[in-house]
Design a protein around this motif. Structure first.
Motif, PDB file in Angstrom:
ATOM      1  N   VAL A  91       0.825  -1.209   0.000  1.00  0.00           N
ATOM      2  CA  VAL A  91       0.000   0.000   0.000  1.00  0.00           C
ATOM      3  C   VAL A  91       0.858   1.257   0.000  1.00  0.00           C
ATOM      4  CG1 VAL A  91      -1.907  -1.158   1.177  1.00  0.00           C
ATOM      5  CG2 VAL A  91      -0.195   0.071   2.530  1.00  0.00           C
ATOM      6  N   GLU A  93       3.165   3.737  -1.515  1.00  0.00           N
ATOM      7  CA  GLU A  93       3.545   4.124  -2.871  1.00  0.00           C
ATOM      8  C   GLU A  93       5.056   4.333  -3.002  1.00  0.00           C
ATOM      9  OE1 GLU A  93       1.730   4.107  -5.420  1.00  0.00           O
ATOM     10  OE2 GLU A  93      -0.358   4.317  -4.794  1.00  0.00           O
ATOM     11  N   ARG A 115      -0.370  -1.673  -6.189  1.00  0.00           N
ATOM     12  CA  ARG A 115      -1.224  -1.698  -5.012  1.00  0.00           C
ATOM     13  C   ARG A 115      -2.110  -2.947  -5.049  1.00  0.00           C
ATOM     14  NH1 ARG A 115      -1.994   2.566  -1.890  1.00  0.00           N
ATOM     15  NH2 ARG A 115      -4.181   1.982  -1.585  1.00  0.00           N
TER      16      ARG A 115
END
Length: 214
Positions: A91, A93, A115
């Motif tokens: 999750v 980035e 993701r």
């Protein structure tokens, strides 16, 4: 990182890119890491235990690295099985960006760093290798595993490393209770205060059962 965790979607802490030397898949490599991700200065002990206590991955197919961080598991899998497709899922980035940077700099073309929601629903996995984010909390962790473990292909294994004092034995019991039919759960290895748990998804007819370690 103060109150910010490595499982934050968009870390607000300074990126502070750094280059480190690591050994992955038997090779000495230089990779880039950053602040705001898990274990930015080295391959953490749990991941090292996992990599040392799992068999070679299949030659091909789709693999999953759940909670990939800057990518030590994904990079190892991709180097060892160049004909496979490795799904590096996180999750965070910033972590995904690091995986992409490292893959590009090493000439690795078989990693998809995405993701969770960006993994197509029809993809199943020949293996899952994961140092899961225990500190997200029990409910979140259980939800992750309930989502991803059923996506193992038949006669395939998921391997999860968990620190003993962070609940590896209770997680093993939960896995066995949650996946009682069509699966078997085994403590495959213990080293440096960590357990490696193996979850096998059986086929039809069932593959050979795995004895559950008491």
């Amino acid at each position: 990182m103060g109150s910010e965790h490595y499982f934050s979607a968009s870390p607000s802490s300074p990126e502070q890119l750094r280059r480190i030397r690591v050994t992955l898949a038997g090779r000495e490599l230089e990779v880039v890491t950053a602040g705001g991700v898990f274990s930015p200065d080295h391959v953490d002990a749990g991941t090292s235990v996992l990599l040392a206590n799992t068999p070679p991955a299949p030659a091909g197919g789709n693999f999953l690295d759940l909670g990939c961080g800057w990518g030590p598991i994904s990079l190892s899998l991709a180097l060892a099985s160049p004909h496979a497709t490795v799904w590096a899922v996180d999750v965070n980035e910033r972590a995904l960006d690091l995986v992409r940077r490292n893959a590009e700099s090493l000439g690795i073309t078989n990693i998809n760093a995405v993701r969770p929601e960006d993994v197509p629903d029809d993809v199943s996995f020949r293996t899952i290798r994961s140092n899961p984010p225990i500190r997200v909390g029990k409910n979140e962790l259980h939800g992750m595993l309930e989502h991803w473990i059923p996506r193992l292909s038949e006669r395939s294994d998921g391997w999860f490393v968990v620190q003993r004092n962070l609940g590896s034995d209770s997680l093993q019991r939960w896995l066995a209770a949650t996946f009682p039919t069509g699966y078997s759960v085994q403590r495959a290895a213990t080293a440096k205060g960590f357990r490696v748990l193996r979850v096998r998804k059986h086929g039809s007819p069932p593959s050979e059962l795995i004895d559950i370690v008491p």
